[in-house]
Design an enzyme around this catalytic site. Structure first.
Site, PDB file in Angstrom:
ATOM      1  N   ARG A  87      27.884  13.113  64.276  1.00 30.53           N
ATOM      2  CA  ARG A  87      28.955  12.228  64.740  1.00 30.53           C
ATOM      3  C   ARG A  87      28.659  11.640  66.111  1.00 30.53           C
ATOM      4  O   ARG A  87      28.893  10.454  66.351  1.00 30.53           O
ATOM      5  CB  ARG A  87      30.293  12.998  64.774  1.00 30.53           C
ATOM      6  CG  ARG A  87      30.952  13.217  63.423  1.00 30.53           C
ATOM      7  CD  ARG A  87      30.192  14.156  62.511  1.00 30.53           C
ATOM      8  NE  ARG A  87      30.025  15.476  63.102  1.00 30.53           N
ATOM      9  CZ  ARG A  87      29.121  16.371  62.707  1.00 30.53           C
ATOM     10  NH1 ARG A  87      28.262  16.093  61.738  1.00 30.53           N
ATOM     11  NH2 ARG A  87      29.038  17.563  63.287  1.00 30.53           N
ATOM     12  N   CYS A 114      36.513  19.888  63.446  1.00 31.49           N
ATOM     13  CA  CYS A 114      35.468  19.196  64.203  1.00 31.49           C
ATOM     14  C   CYS A 114      36.159  18.123  65.017  1.00 31.49           C
ATOM     15  O   CYS A 114      36.799  17.224  64.455  1.00 31.49           O
ATOM     16  CB  CYS A 114      34.433  18.567  63.272  1.00 31.49           C
ATOM     17  SG  CYS A 114      33.245  17.488  64.141  1.00 31.49           S
ATOM     18  N   THR A 154      34.824  15.759  67.108  1.00 27.86           N
ATOM     19  CA  THR A 154      34.184  14.442  67.122  1.00 27.86           C
ATOM     20  C   THR A 154      34.452  13.663  65.852  1.00 27.86           C
ATOM     21  O   THR A 154      34.548  12.431  65.879  1.00 27.86           O
ATOM     22  CB  THR A 154      32.669  14.581  67.365  1.00 27.86           C
ATOM     23  OG1 THR A 154      32.435  15.519  68.411  1.00 27.86           O
ATOM     24  CG2 THR A 154      32.063  13.250  67.767  1.00 27.86           C
ATOM     25  N   THR A 184      31.828  17.254  72.996  1.00 23.80           N
ATOM     26  CA  THR A 184      30.546  16.575  72.821  1.00 23.80           C
ATOM     27  C   THR A 184      30.560  15.253  73.582  1.00 23.80           C
ATOM     28  O   THR A 184      31.624  14.716  73.923  1.00 23.80           O
ATOM     29  CB  THR A 184      30.273  16.288  71.341  1.00 23.80           C
ATOM     30  OG1 THR A 184      31.243  15.336  70.866  1.00 23.80           O
ATOM     31  CG2 THR A 184      30.332  17.555  70.503  1.00 23.80           C
ATOM     32  N   LYS A 223      24.922  25.904  67.724  1.00 25.39           N
ATOM     33  CA  LYS A 223      24.450  25.395  66.441  1.00 25.39           C
ATOM     34  C   LYS A 223      23.165  26.093  65.994  1.00 25.39           C
ATOM     35  O   LYS A 223      22.863  26.140  64.792  1.00 25.39           O
ATOM     36  CB  LYS A 223      24.260  23.877  66.521  1.00 25.39           C
ATOM     37  CG  LYS A 223      25.586  23.109  66.614  1.00 25.39           C
ATOM     38  CD  LYS A 223      25.367  21.620  66.590  1.00 25.39           C
ATOM     39  CE  LYS A 223      26.691  20.859  66.643  1.00 25.39           C
ATOM     40  NZ  LYS A 223      27.493  21.028  65.421  1.00 25.39           N
TER      41      LYS A 223
END
Length: 233
Positions: free
Chosen positions: A51, A85, A87, A129, A169
């Site tokens: 994203r 999530c 983003t 992010t 991640k």
């Protein structure tokens, strides 16, 4: 629980954050037996294009993959959709326009969580992010709720936040704690009354070390509470 109150979870972004959302959804639900819990189906598809890369670096559009997941959740009988999530909410309007199911917005859930933590308005910090911050998902949506958002500097993003998210991640969660905690402390030093962990990898990193000495809004928990509220309404 009425049969049509099935929660759909559009996940895989990343997979560990989605799994943690399901765990927190279970642990936060007031329950005495299996049947008291919320029926839920998780669509965890890590193939969704990145994203942040899509938004700030001309990467592949994730919307087709997101809509594929929504169609899968519709077919599974979901009555609402939660997306762990942050983003991905940059494509919220496109997703909501493609389905009649309500999509629970993670920023609204975070605002409710901030109020629950005793910070109903004022200056807060937001970590996330680079894509989430560039899209101003929190800055714009929280302004109407009385919040002013501070975000990490470019240097803090490059040296602390972005590398720490990457560590989660990679399943190297403990390595992410120190840089994330440092970035959060910088925000409170600049006047933030609380810090929103506006990427669902960040709460995993923060949980790997000592609790921070100021209010922290975990957006995994916030979204889980919103989902519980929807299911019990």
């Amino acid at each position: 629980m009425r049969e049509h109150r099935m929660l759909g979870v559009l996940g895989g972004m990343g997979p560990l954050a989605s799994a943690e959302f399901m765990r927190r959804l279970t642990l936060l639900t007031p329950a005495e037996r299996d049947q008291d819990h919320i029926p839920a189906v998780l669509w965890s598809d890590p193939r969704v294009p990145d994203r942040t890369a899509a938004r700030i670096a001309g990467g592949e559009d994730p919307l087709p993959a997101l809509l594929r997941g929504i169609r899968g959740l519709e077919a599974a009988g979901a009555g609402a959709i939660a997306i762990p999530c942050n983003t991905a909410h940059g494509w919220f309007e496109g997703m909501q326009a493609a389905t009649r199911l309500p999509i629970l917005h993670i920023v609204d859930a975070a605002a409710d969580e901030l109020a629950r933590l005793g910070v109903p308005r004022g200056t807060i910090g937001v970590m996330g992010t680079a894509g989430t911050l560039a899209m101003r998902l929190y800055q714009v949506r929280l302004a109407s709720r009385g919040y002013e958002c501070l975000v990490p500097t470019e240097a803090e993003m490059a040296e602390l936040v972005t590398p720490a998210i990457a560590e989660v991640k990679r399943n190297r969660i403990r390595d992410s704690y120190a840089p994330l905690a440092e970035a959060a402390r910088h925000l409170t030093a600049r006047g933030a009354r609380a810090v929103v962990l506006g990427c669902t990898e960040i709460p995993l990193g923060i949980a790997a070390g000592p609790a921070l000495p100021f209010p922290v809004c975990d957006t995994i928990d916030a979204l889980a509470r919103a989902a519980i509220g929807w299911a019990r309404a």
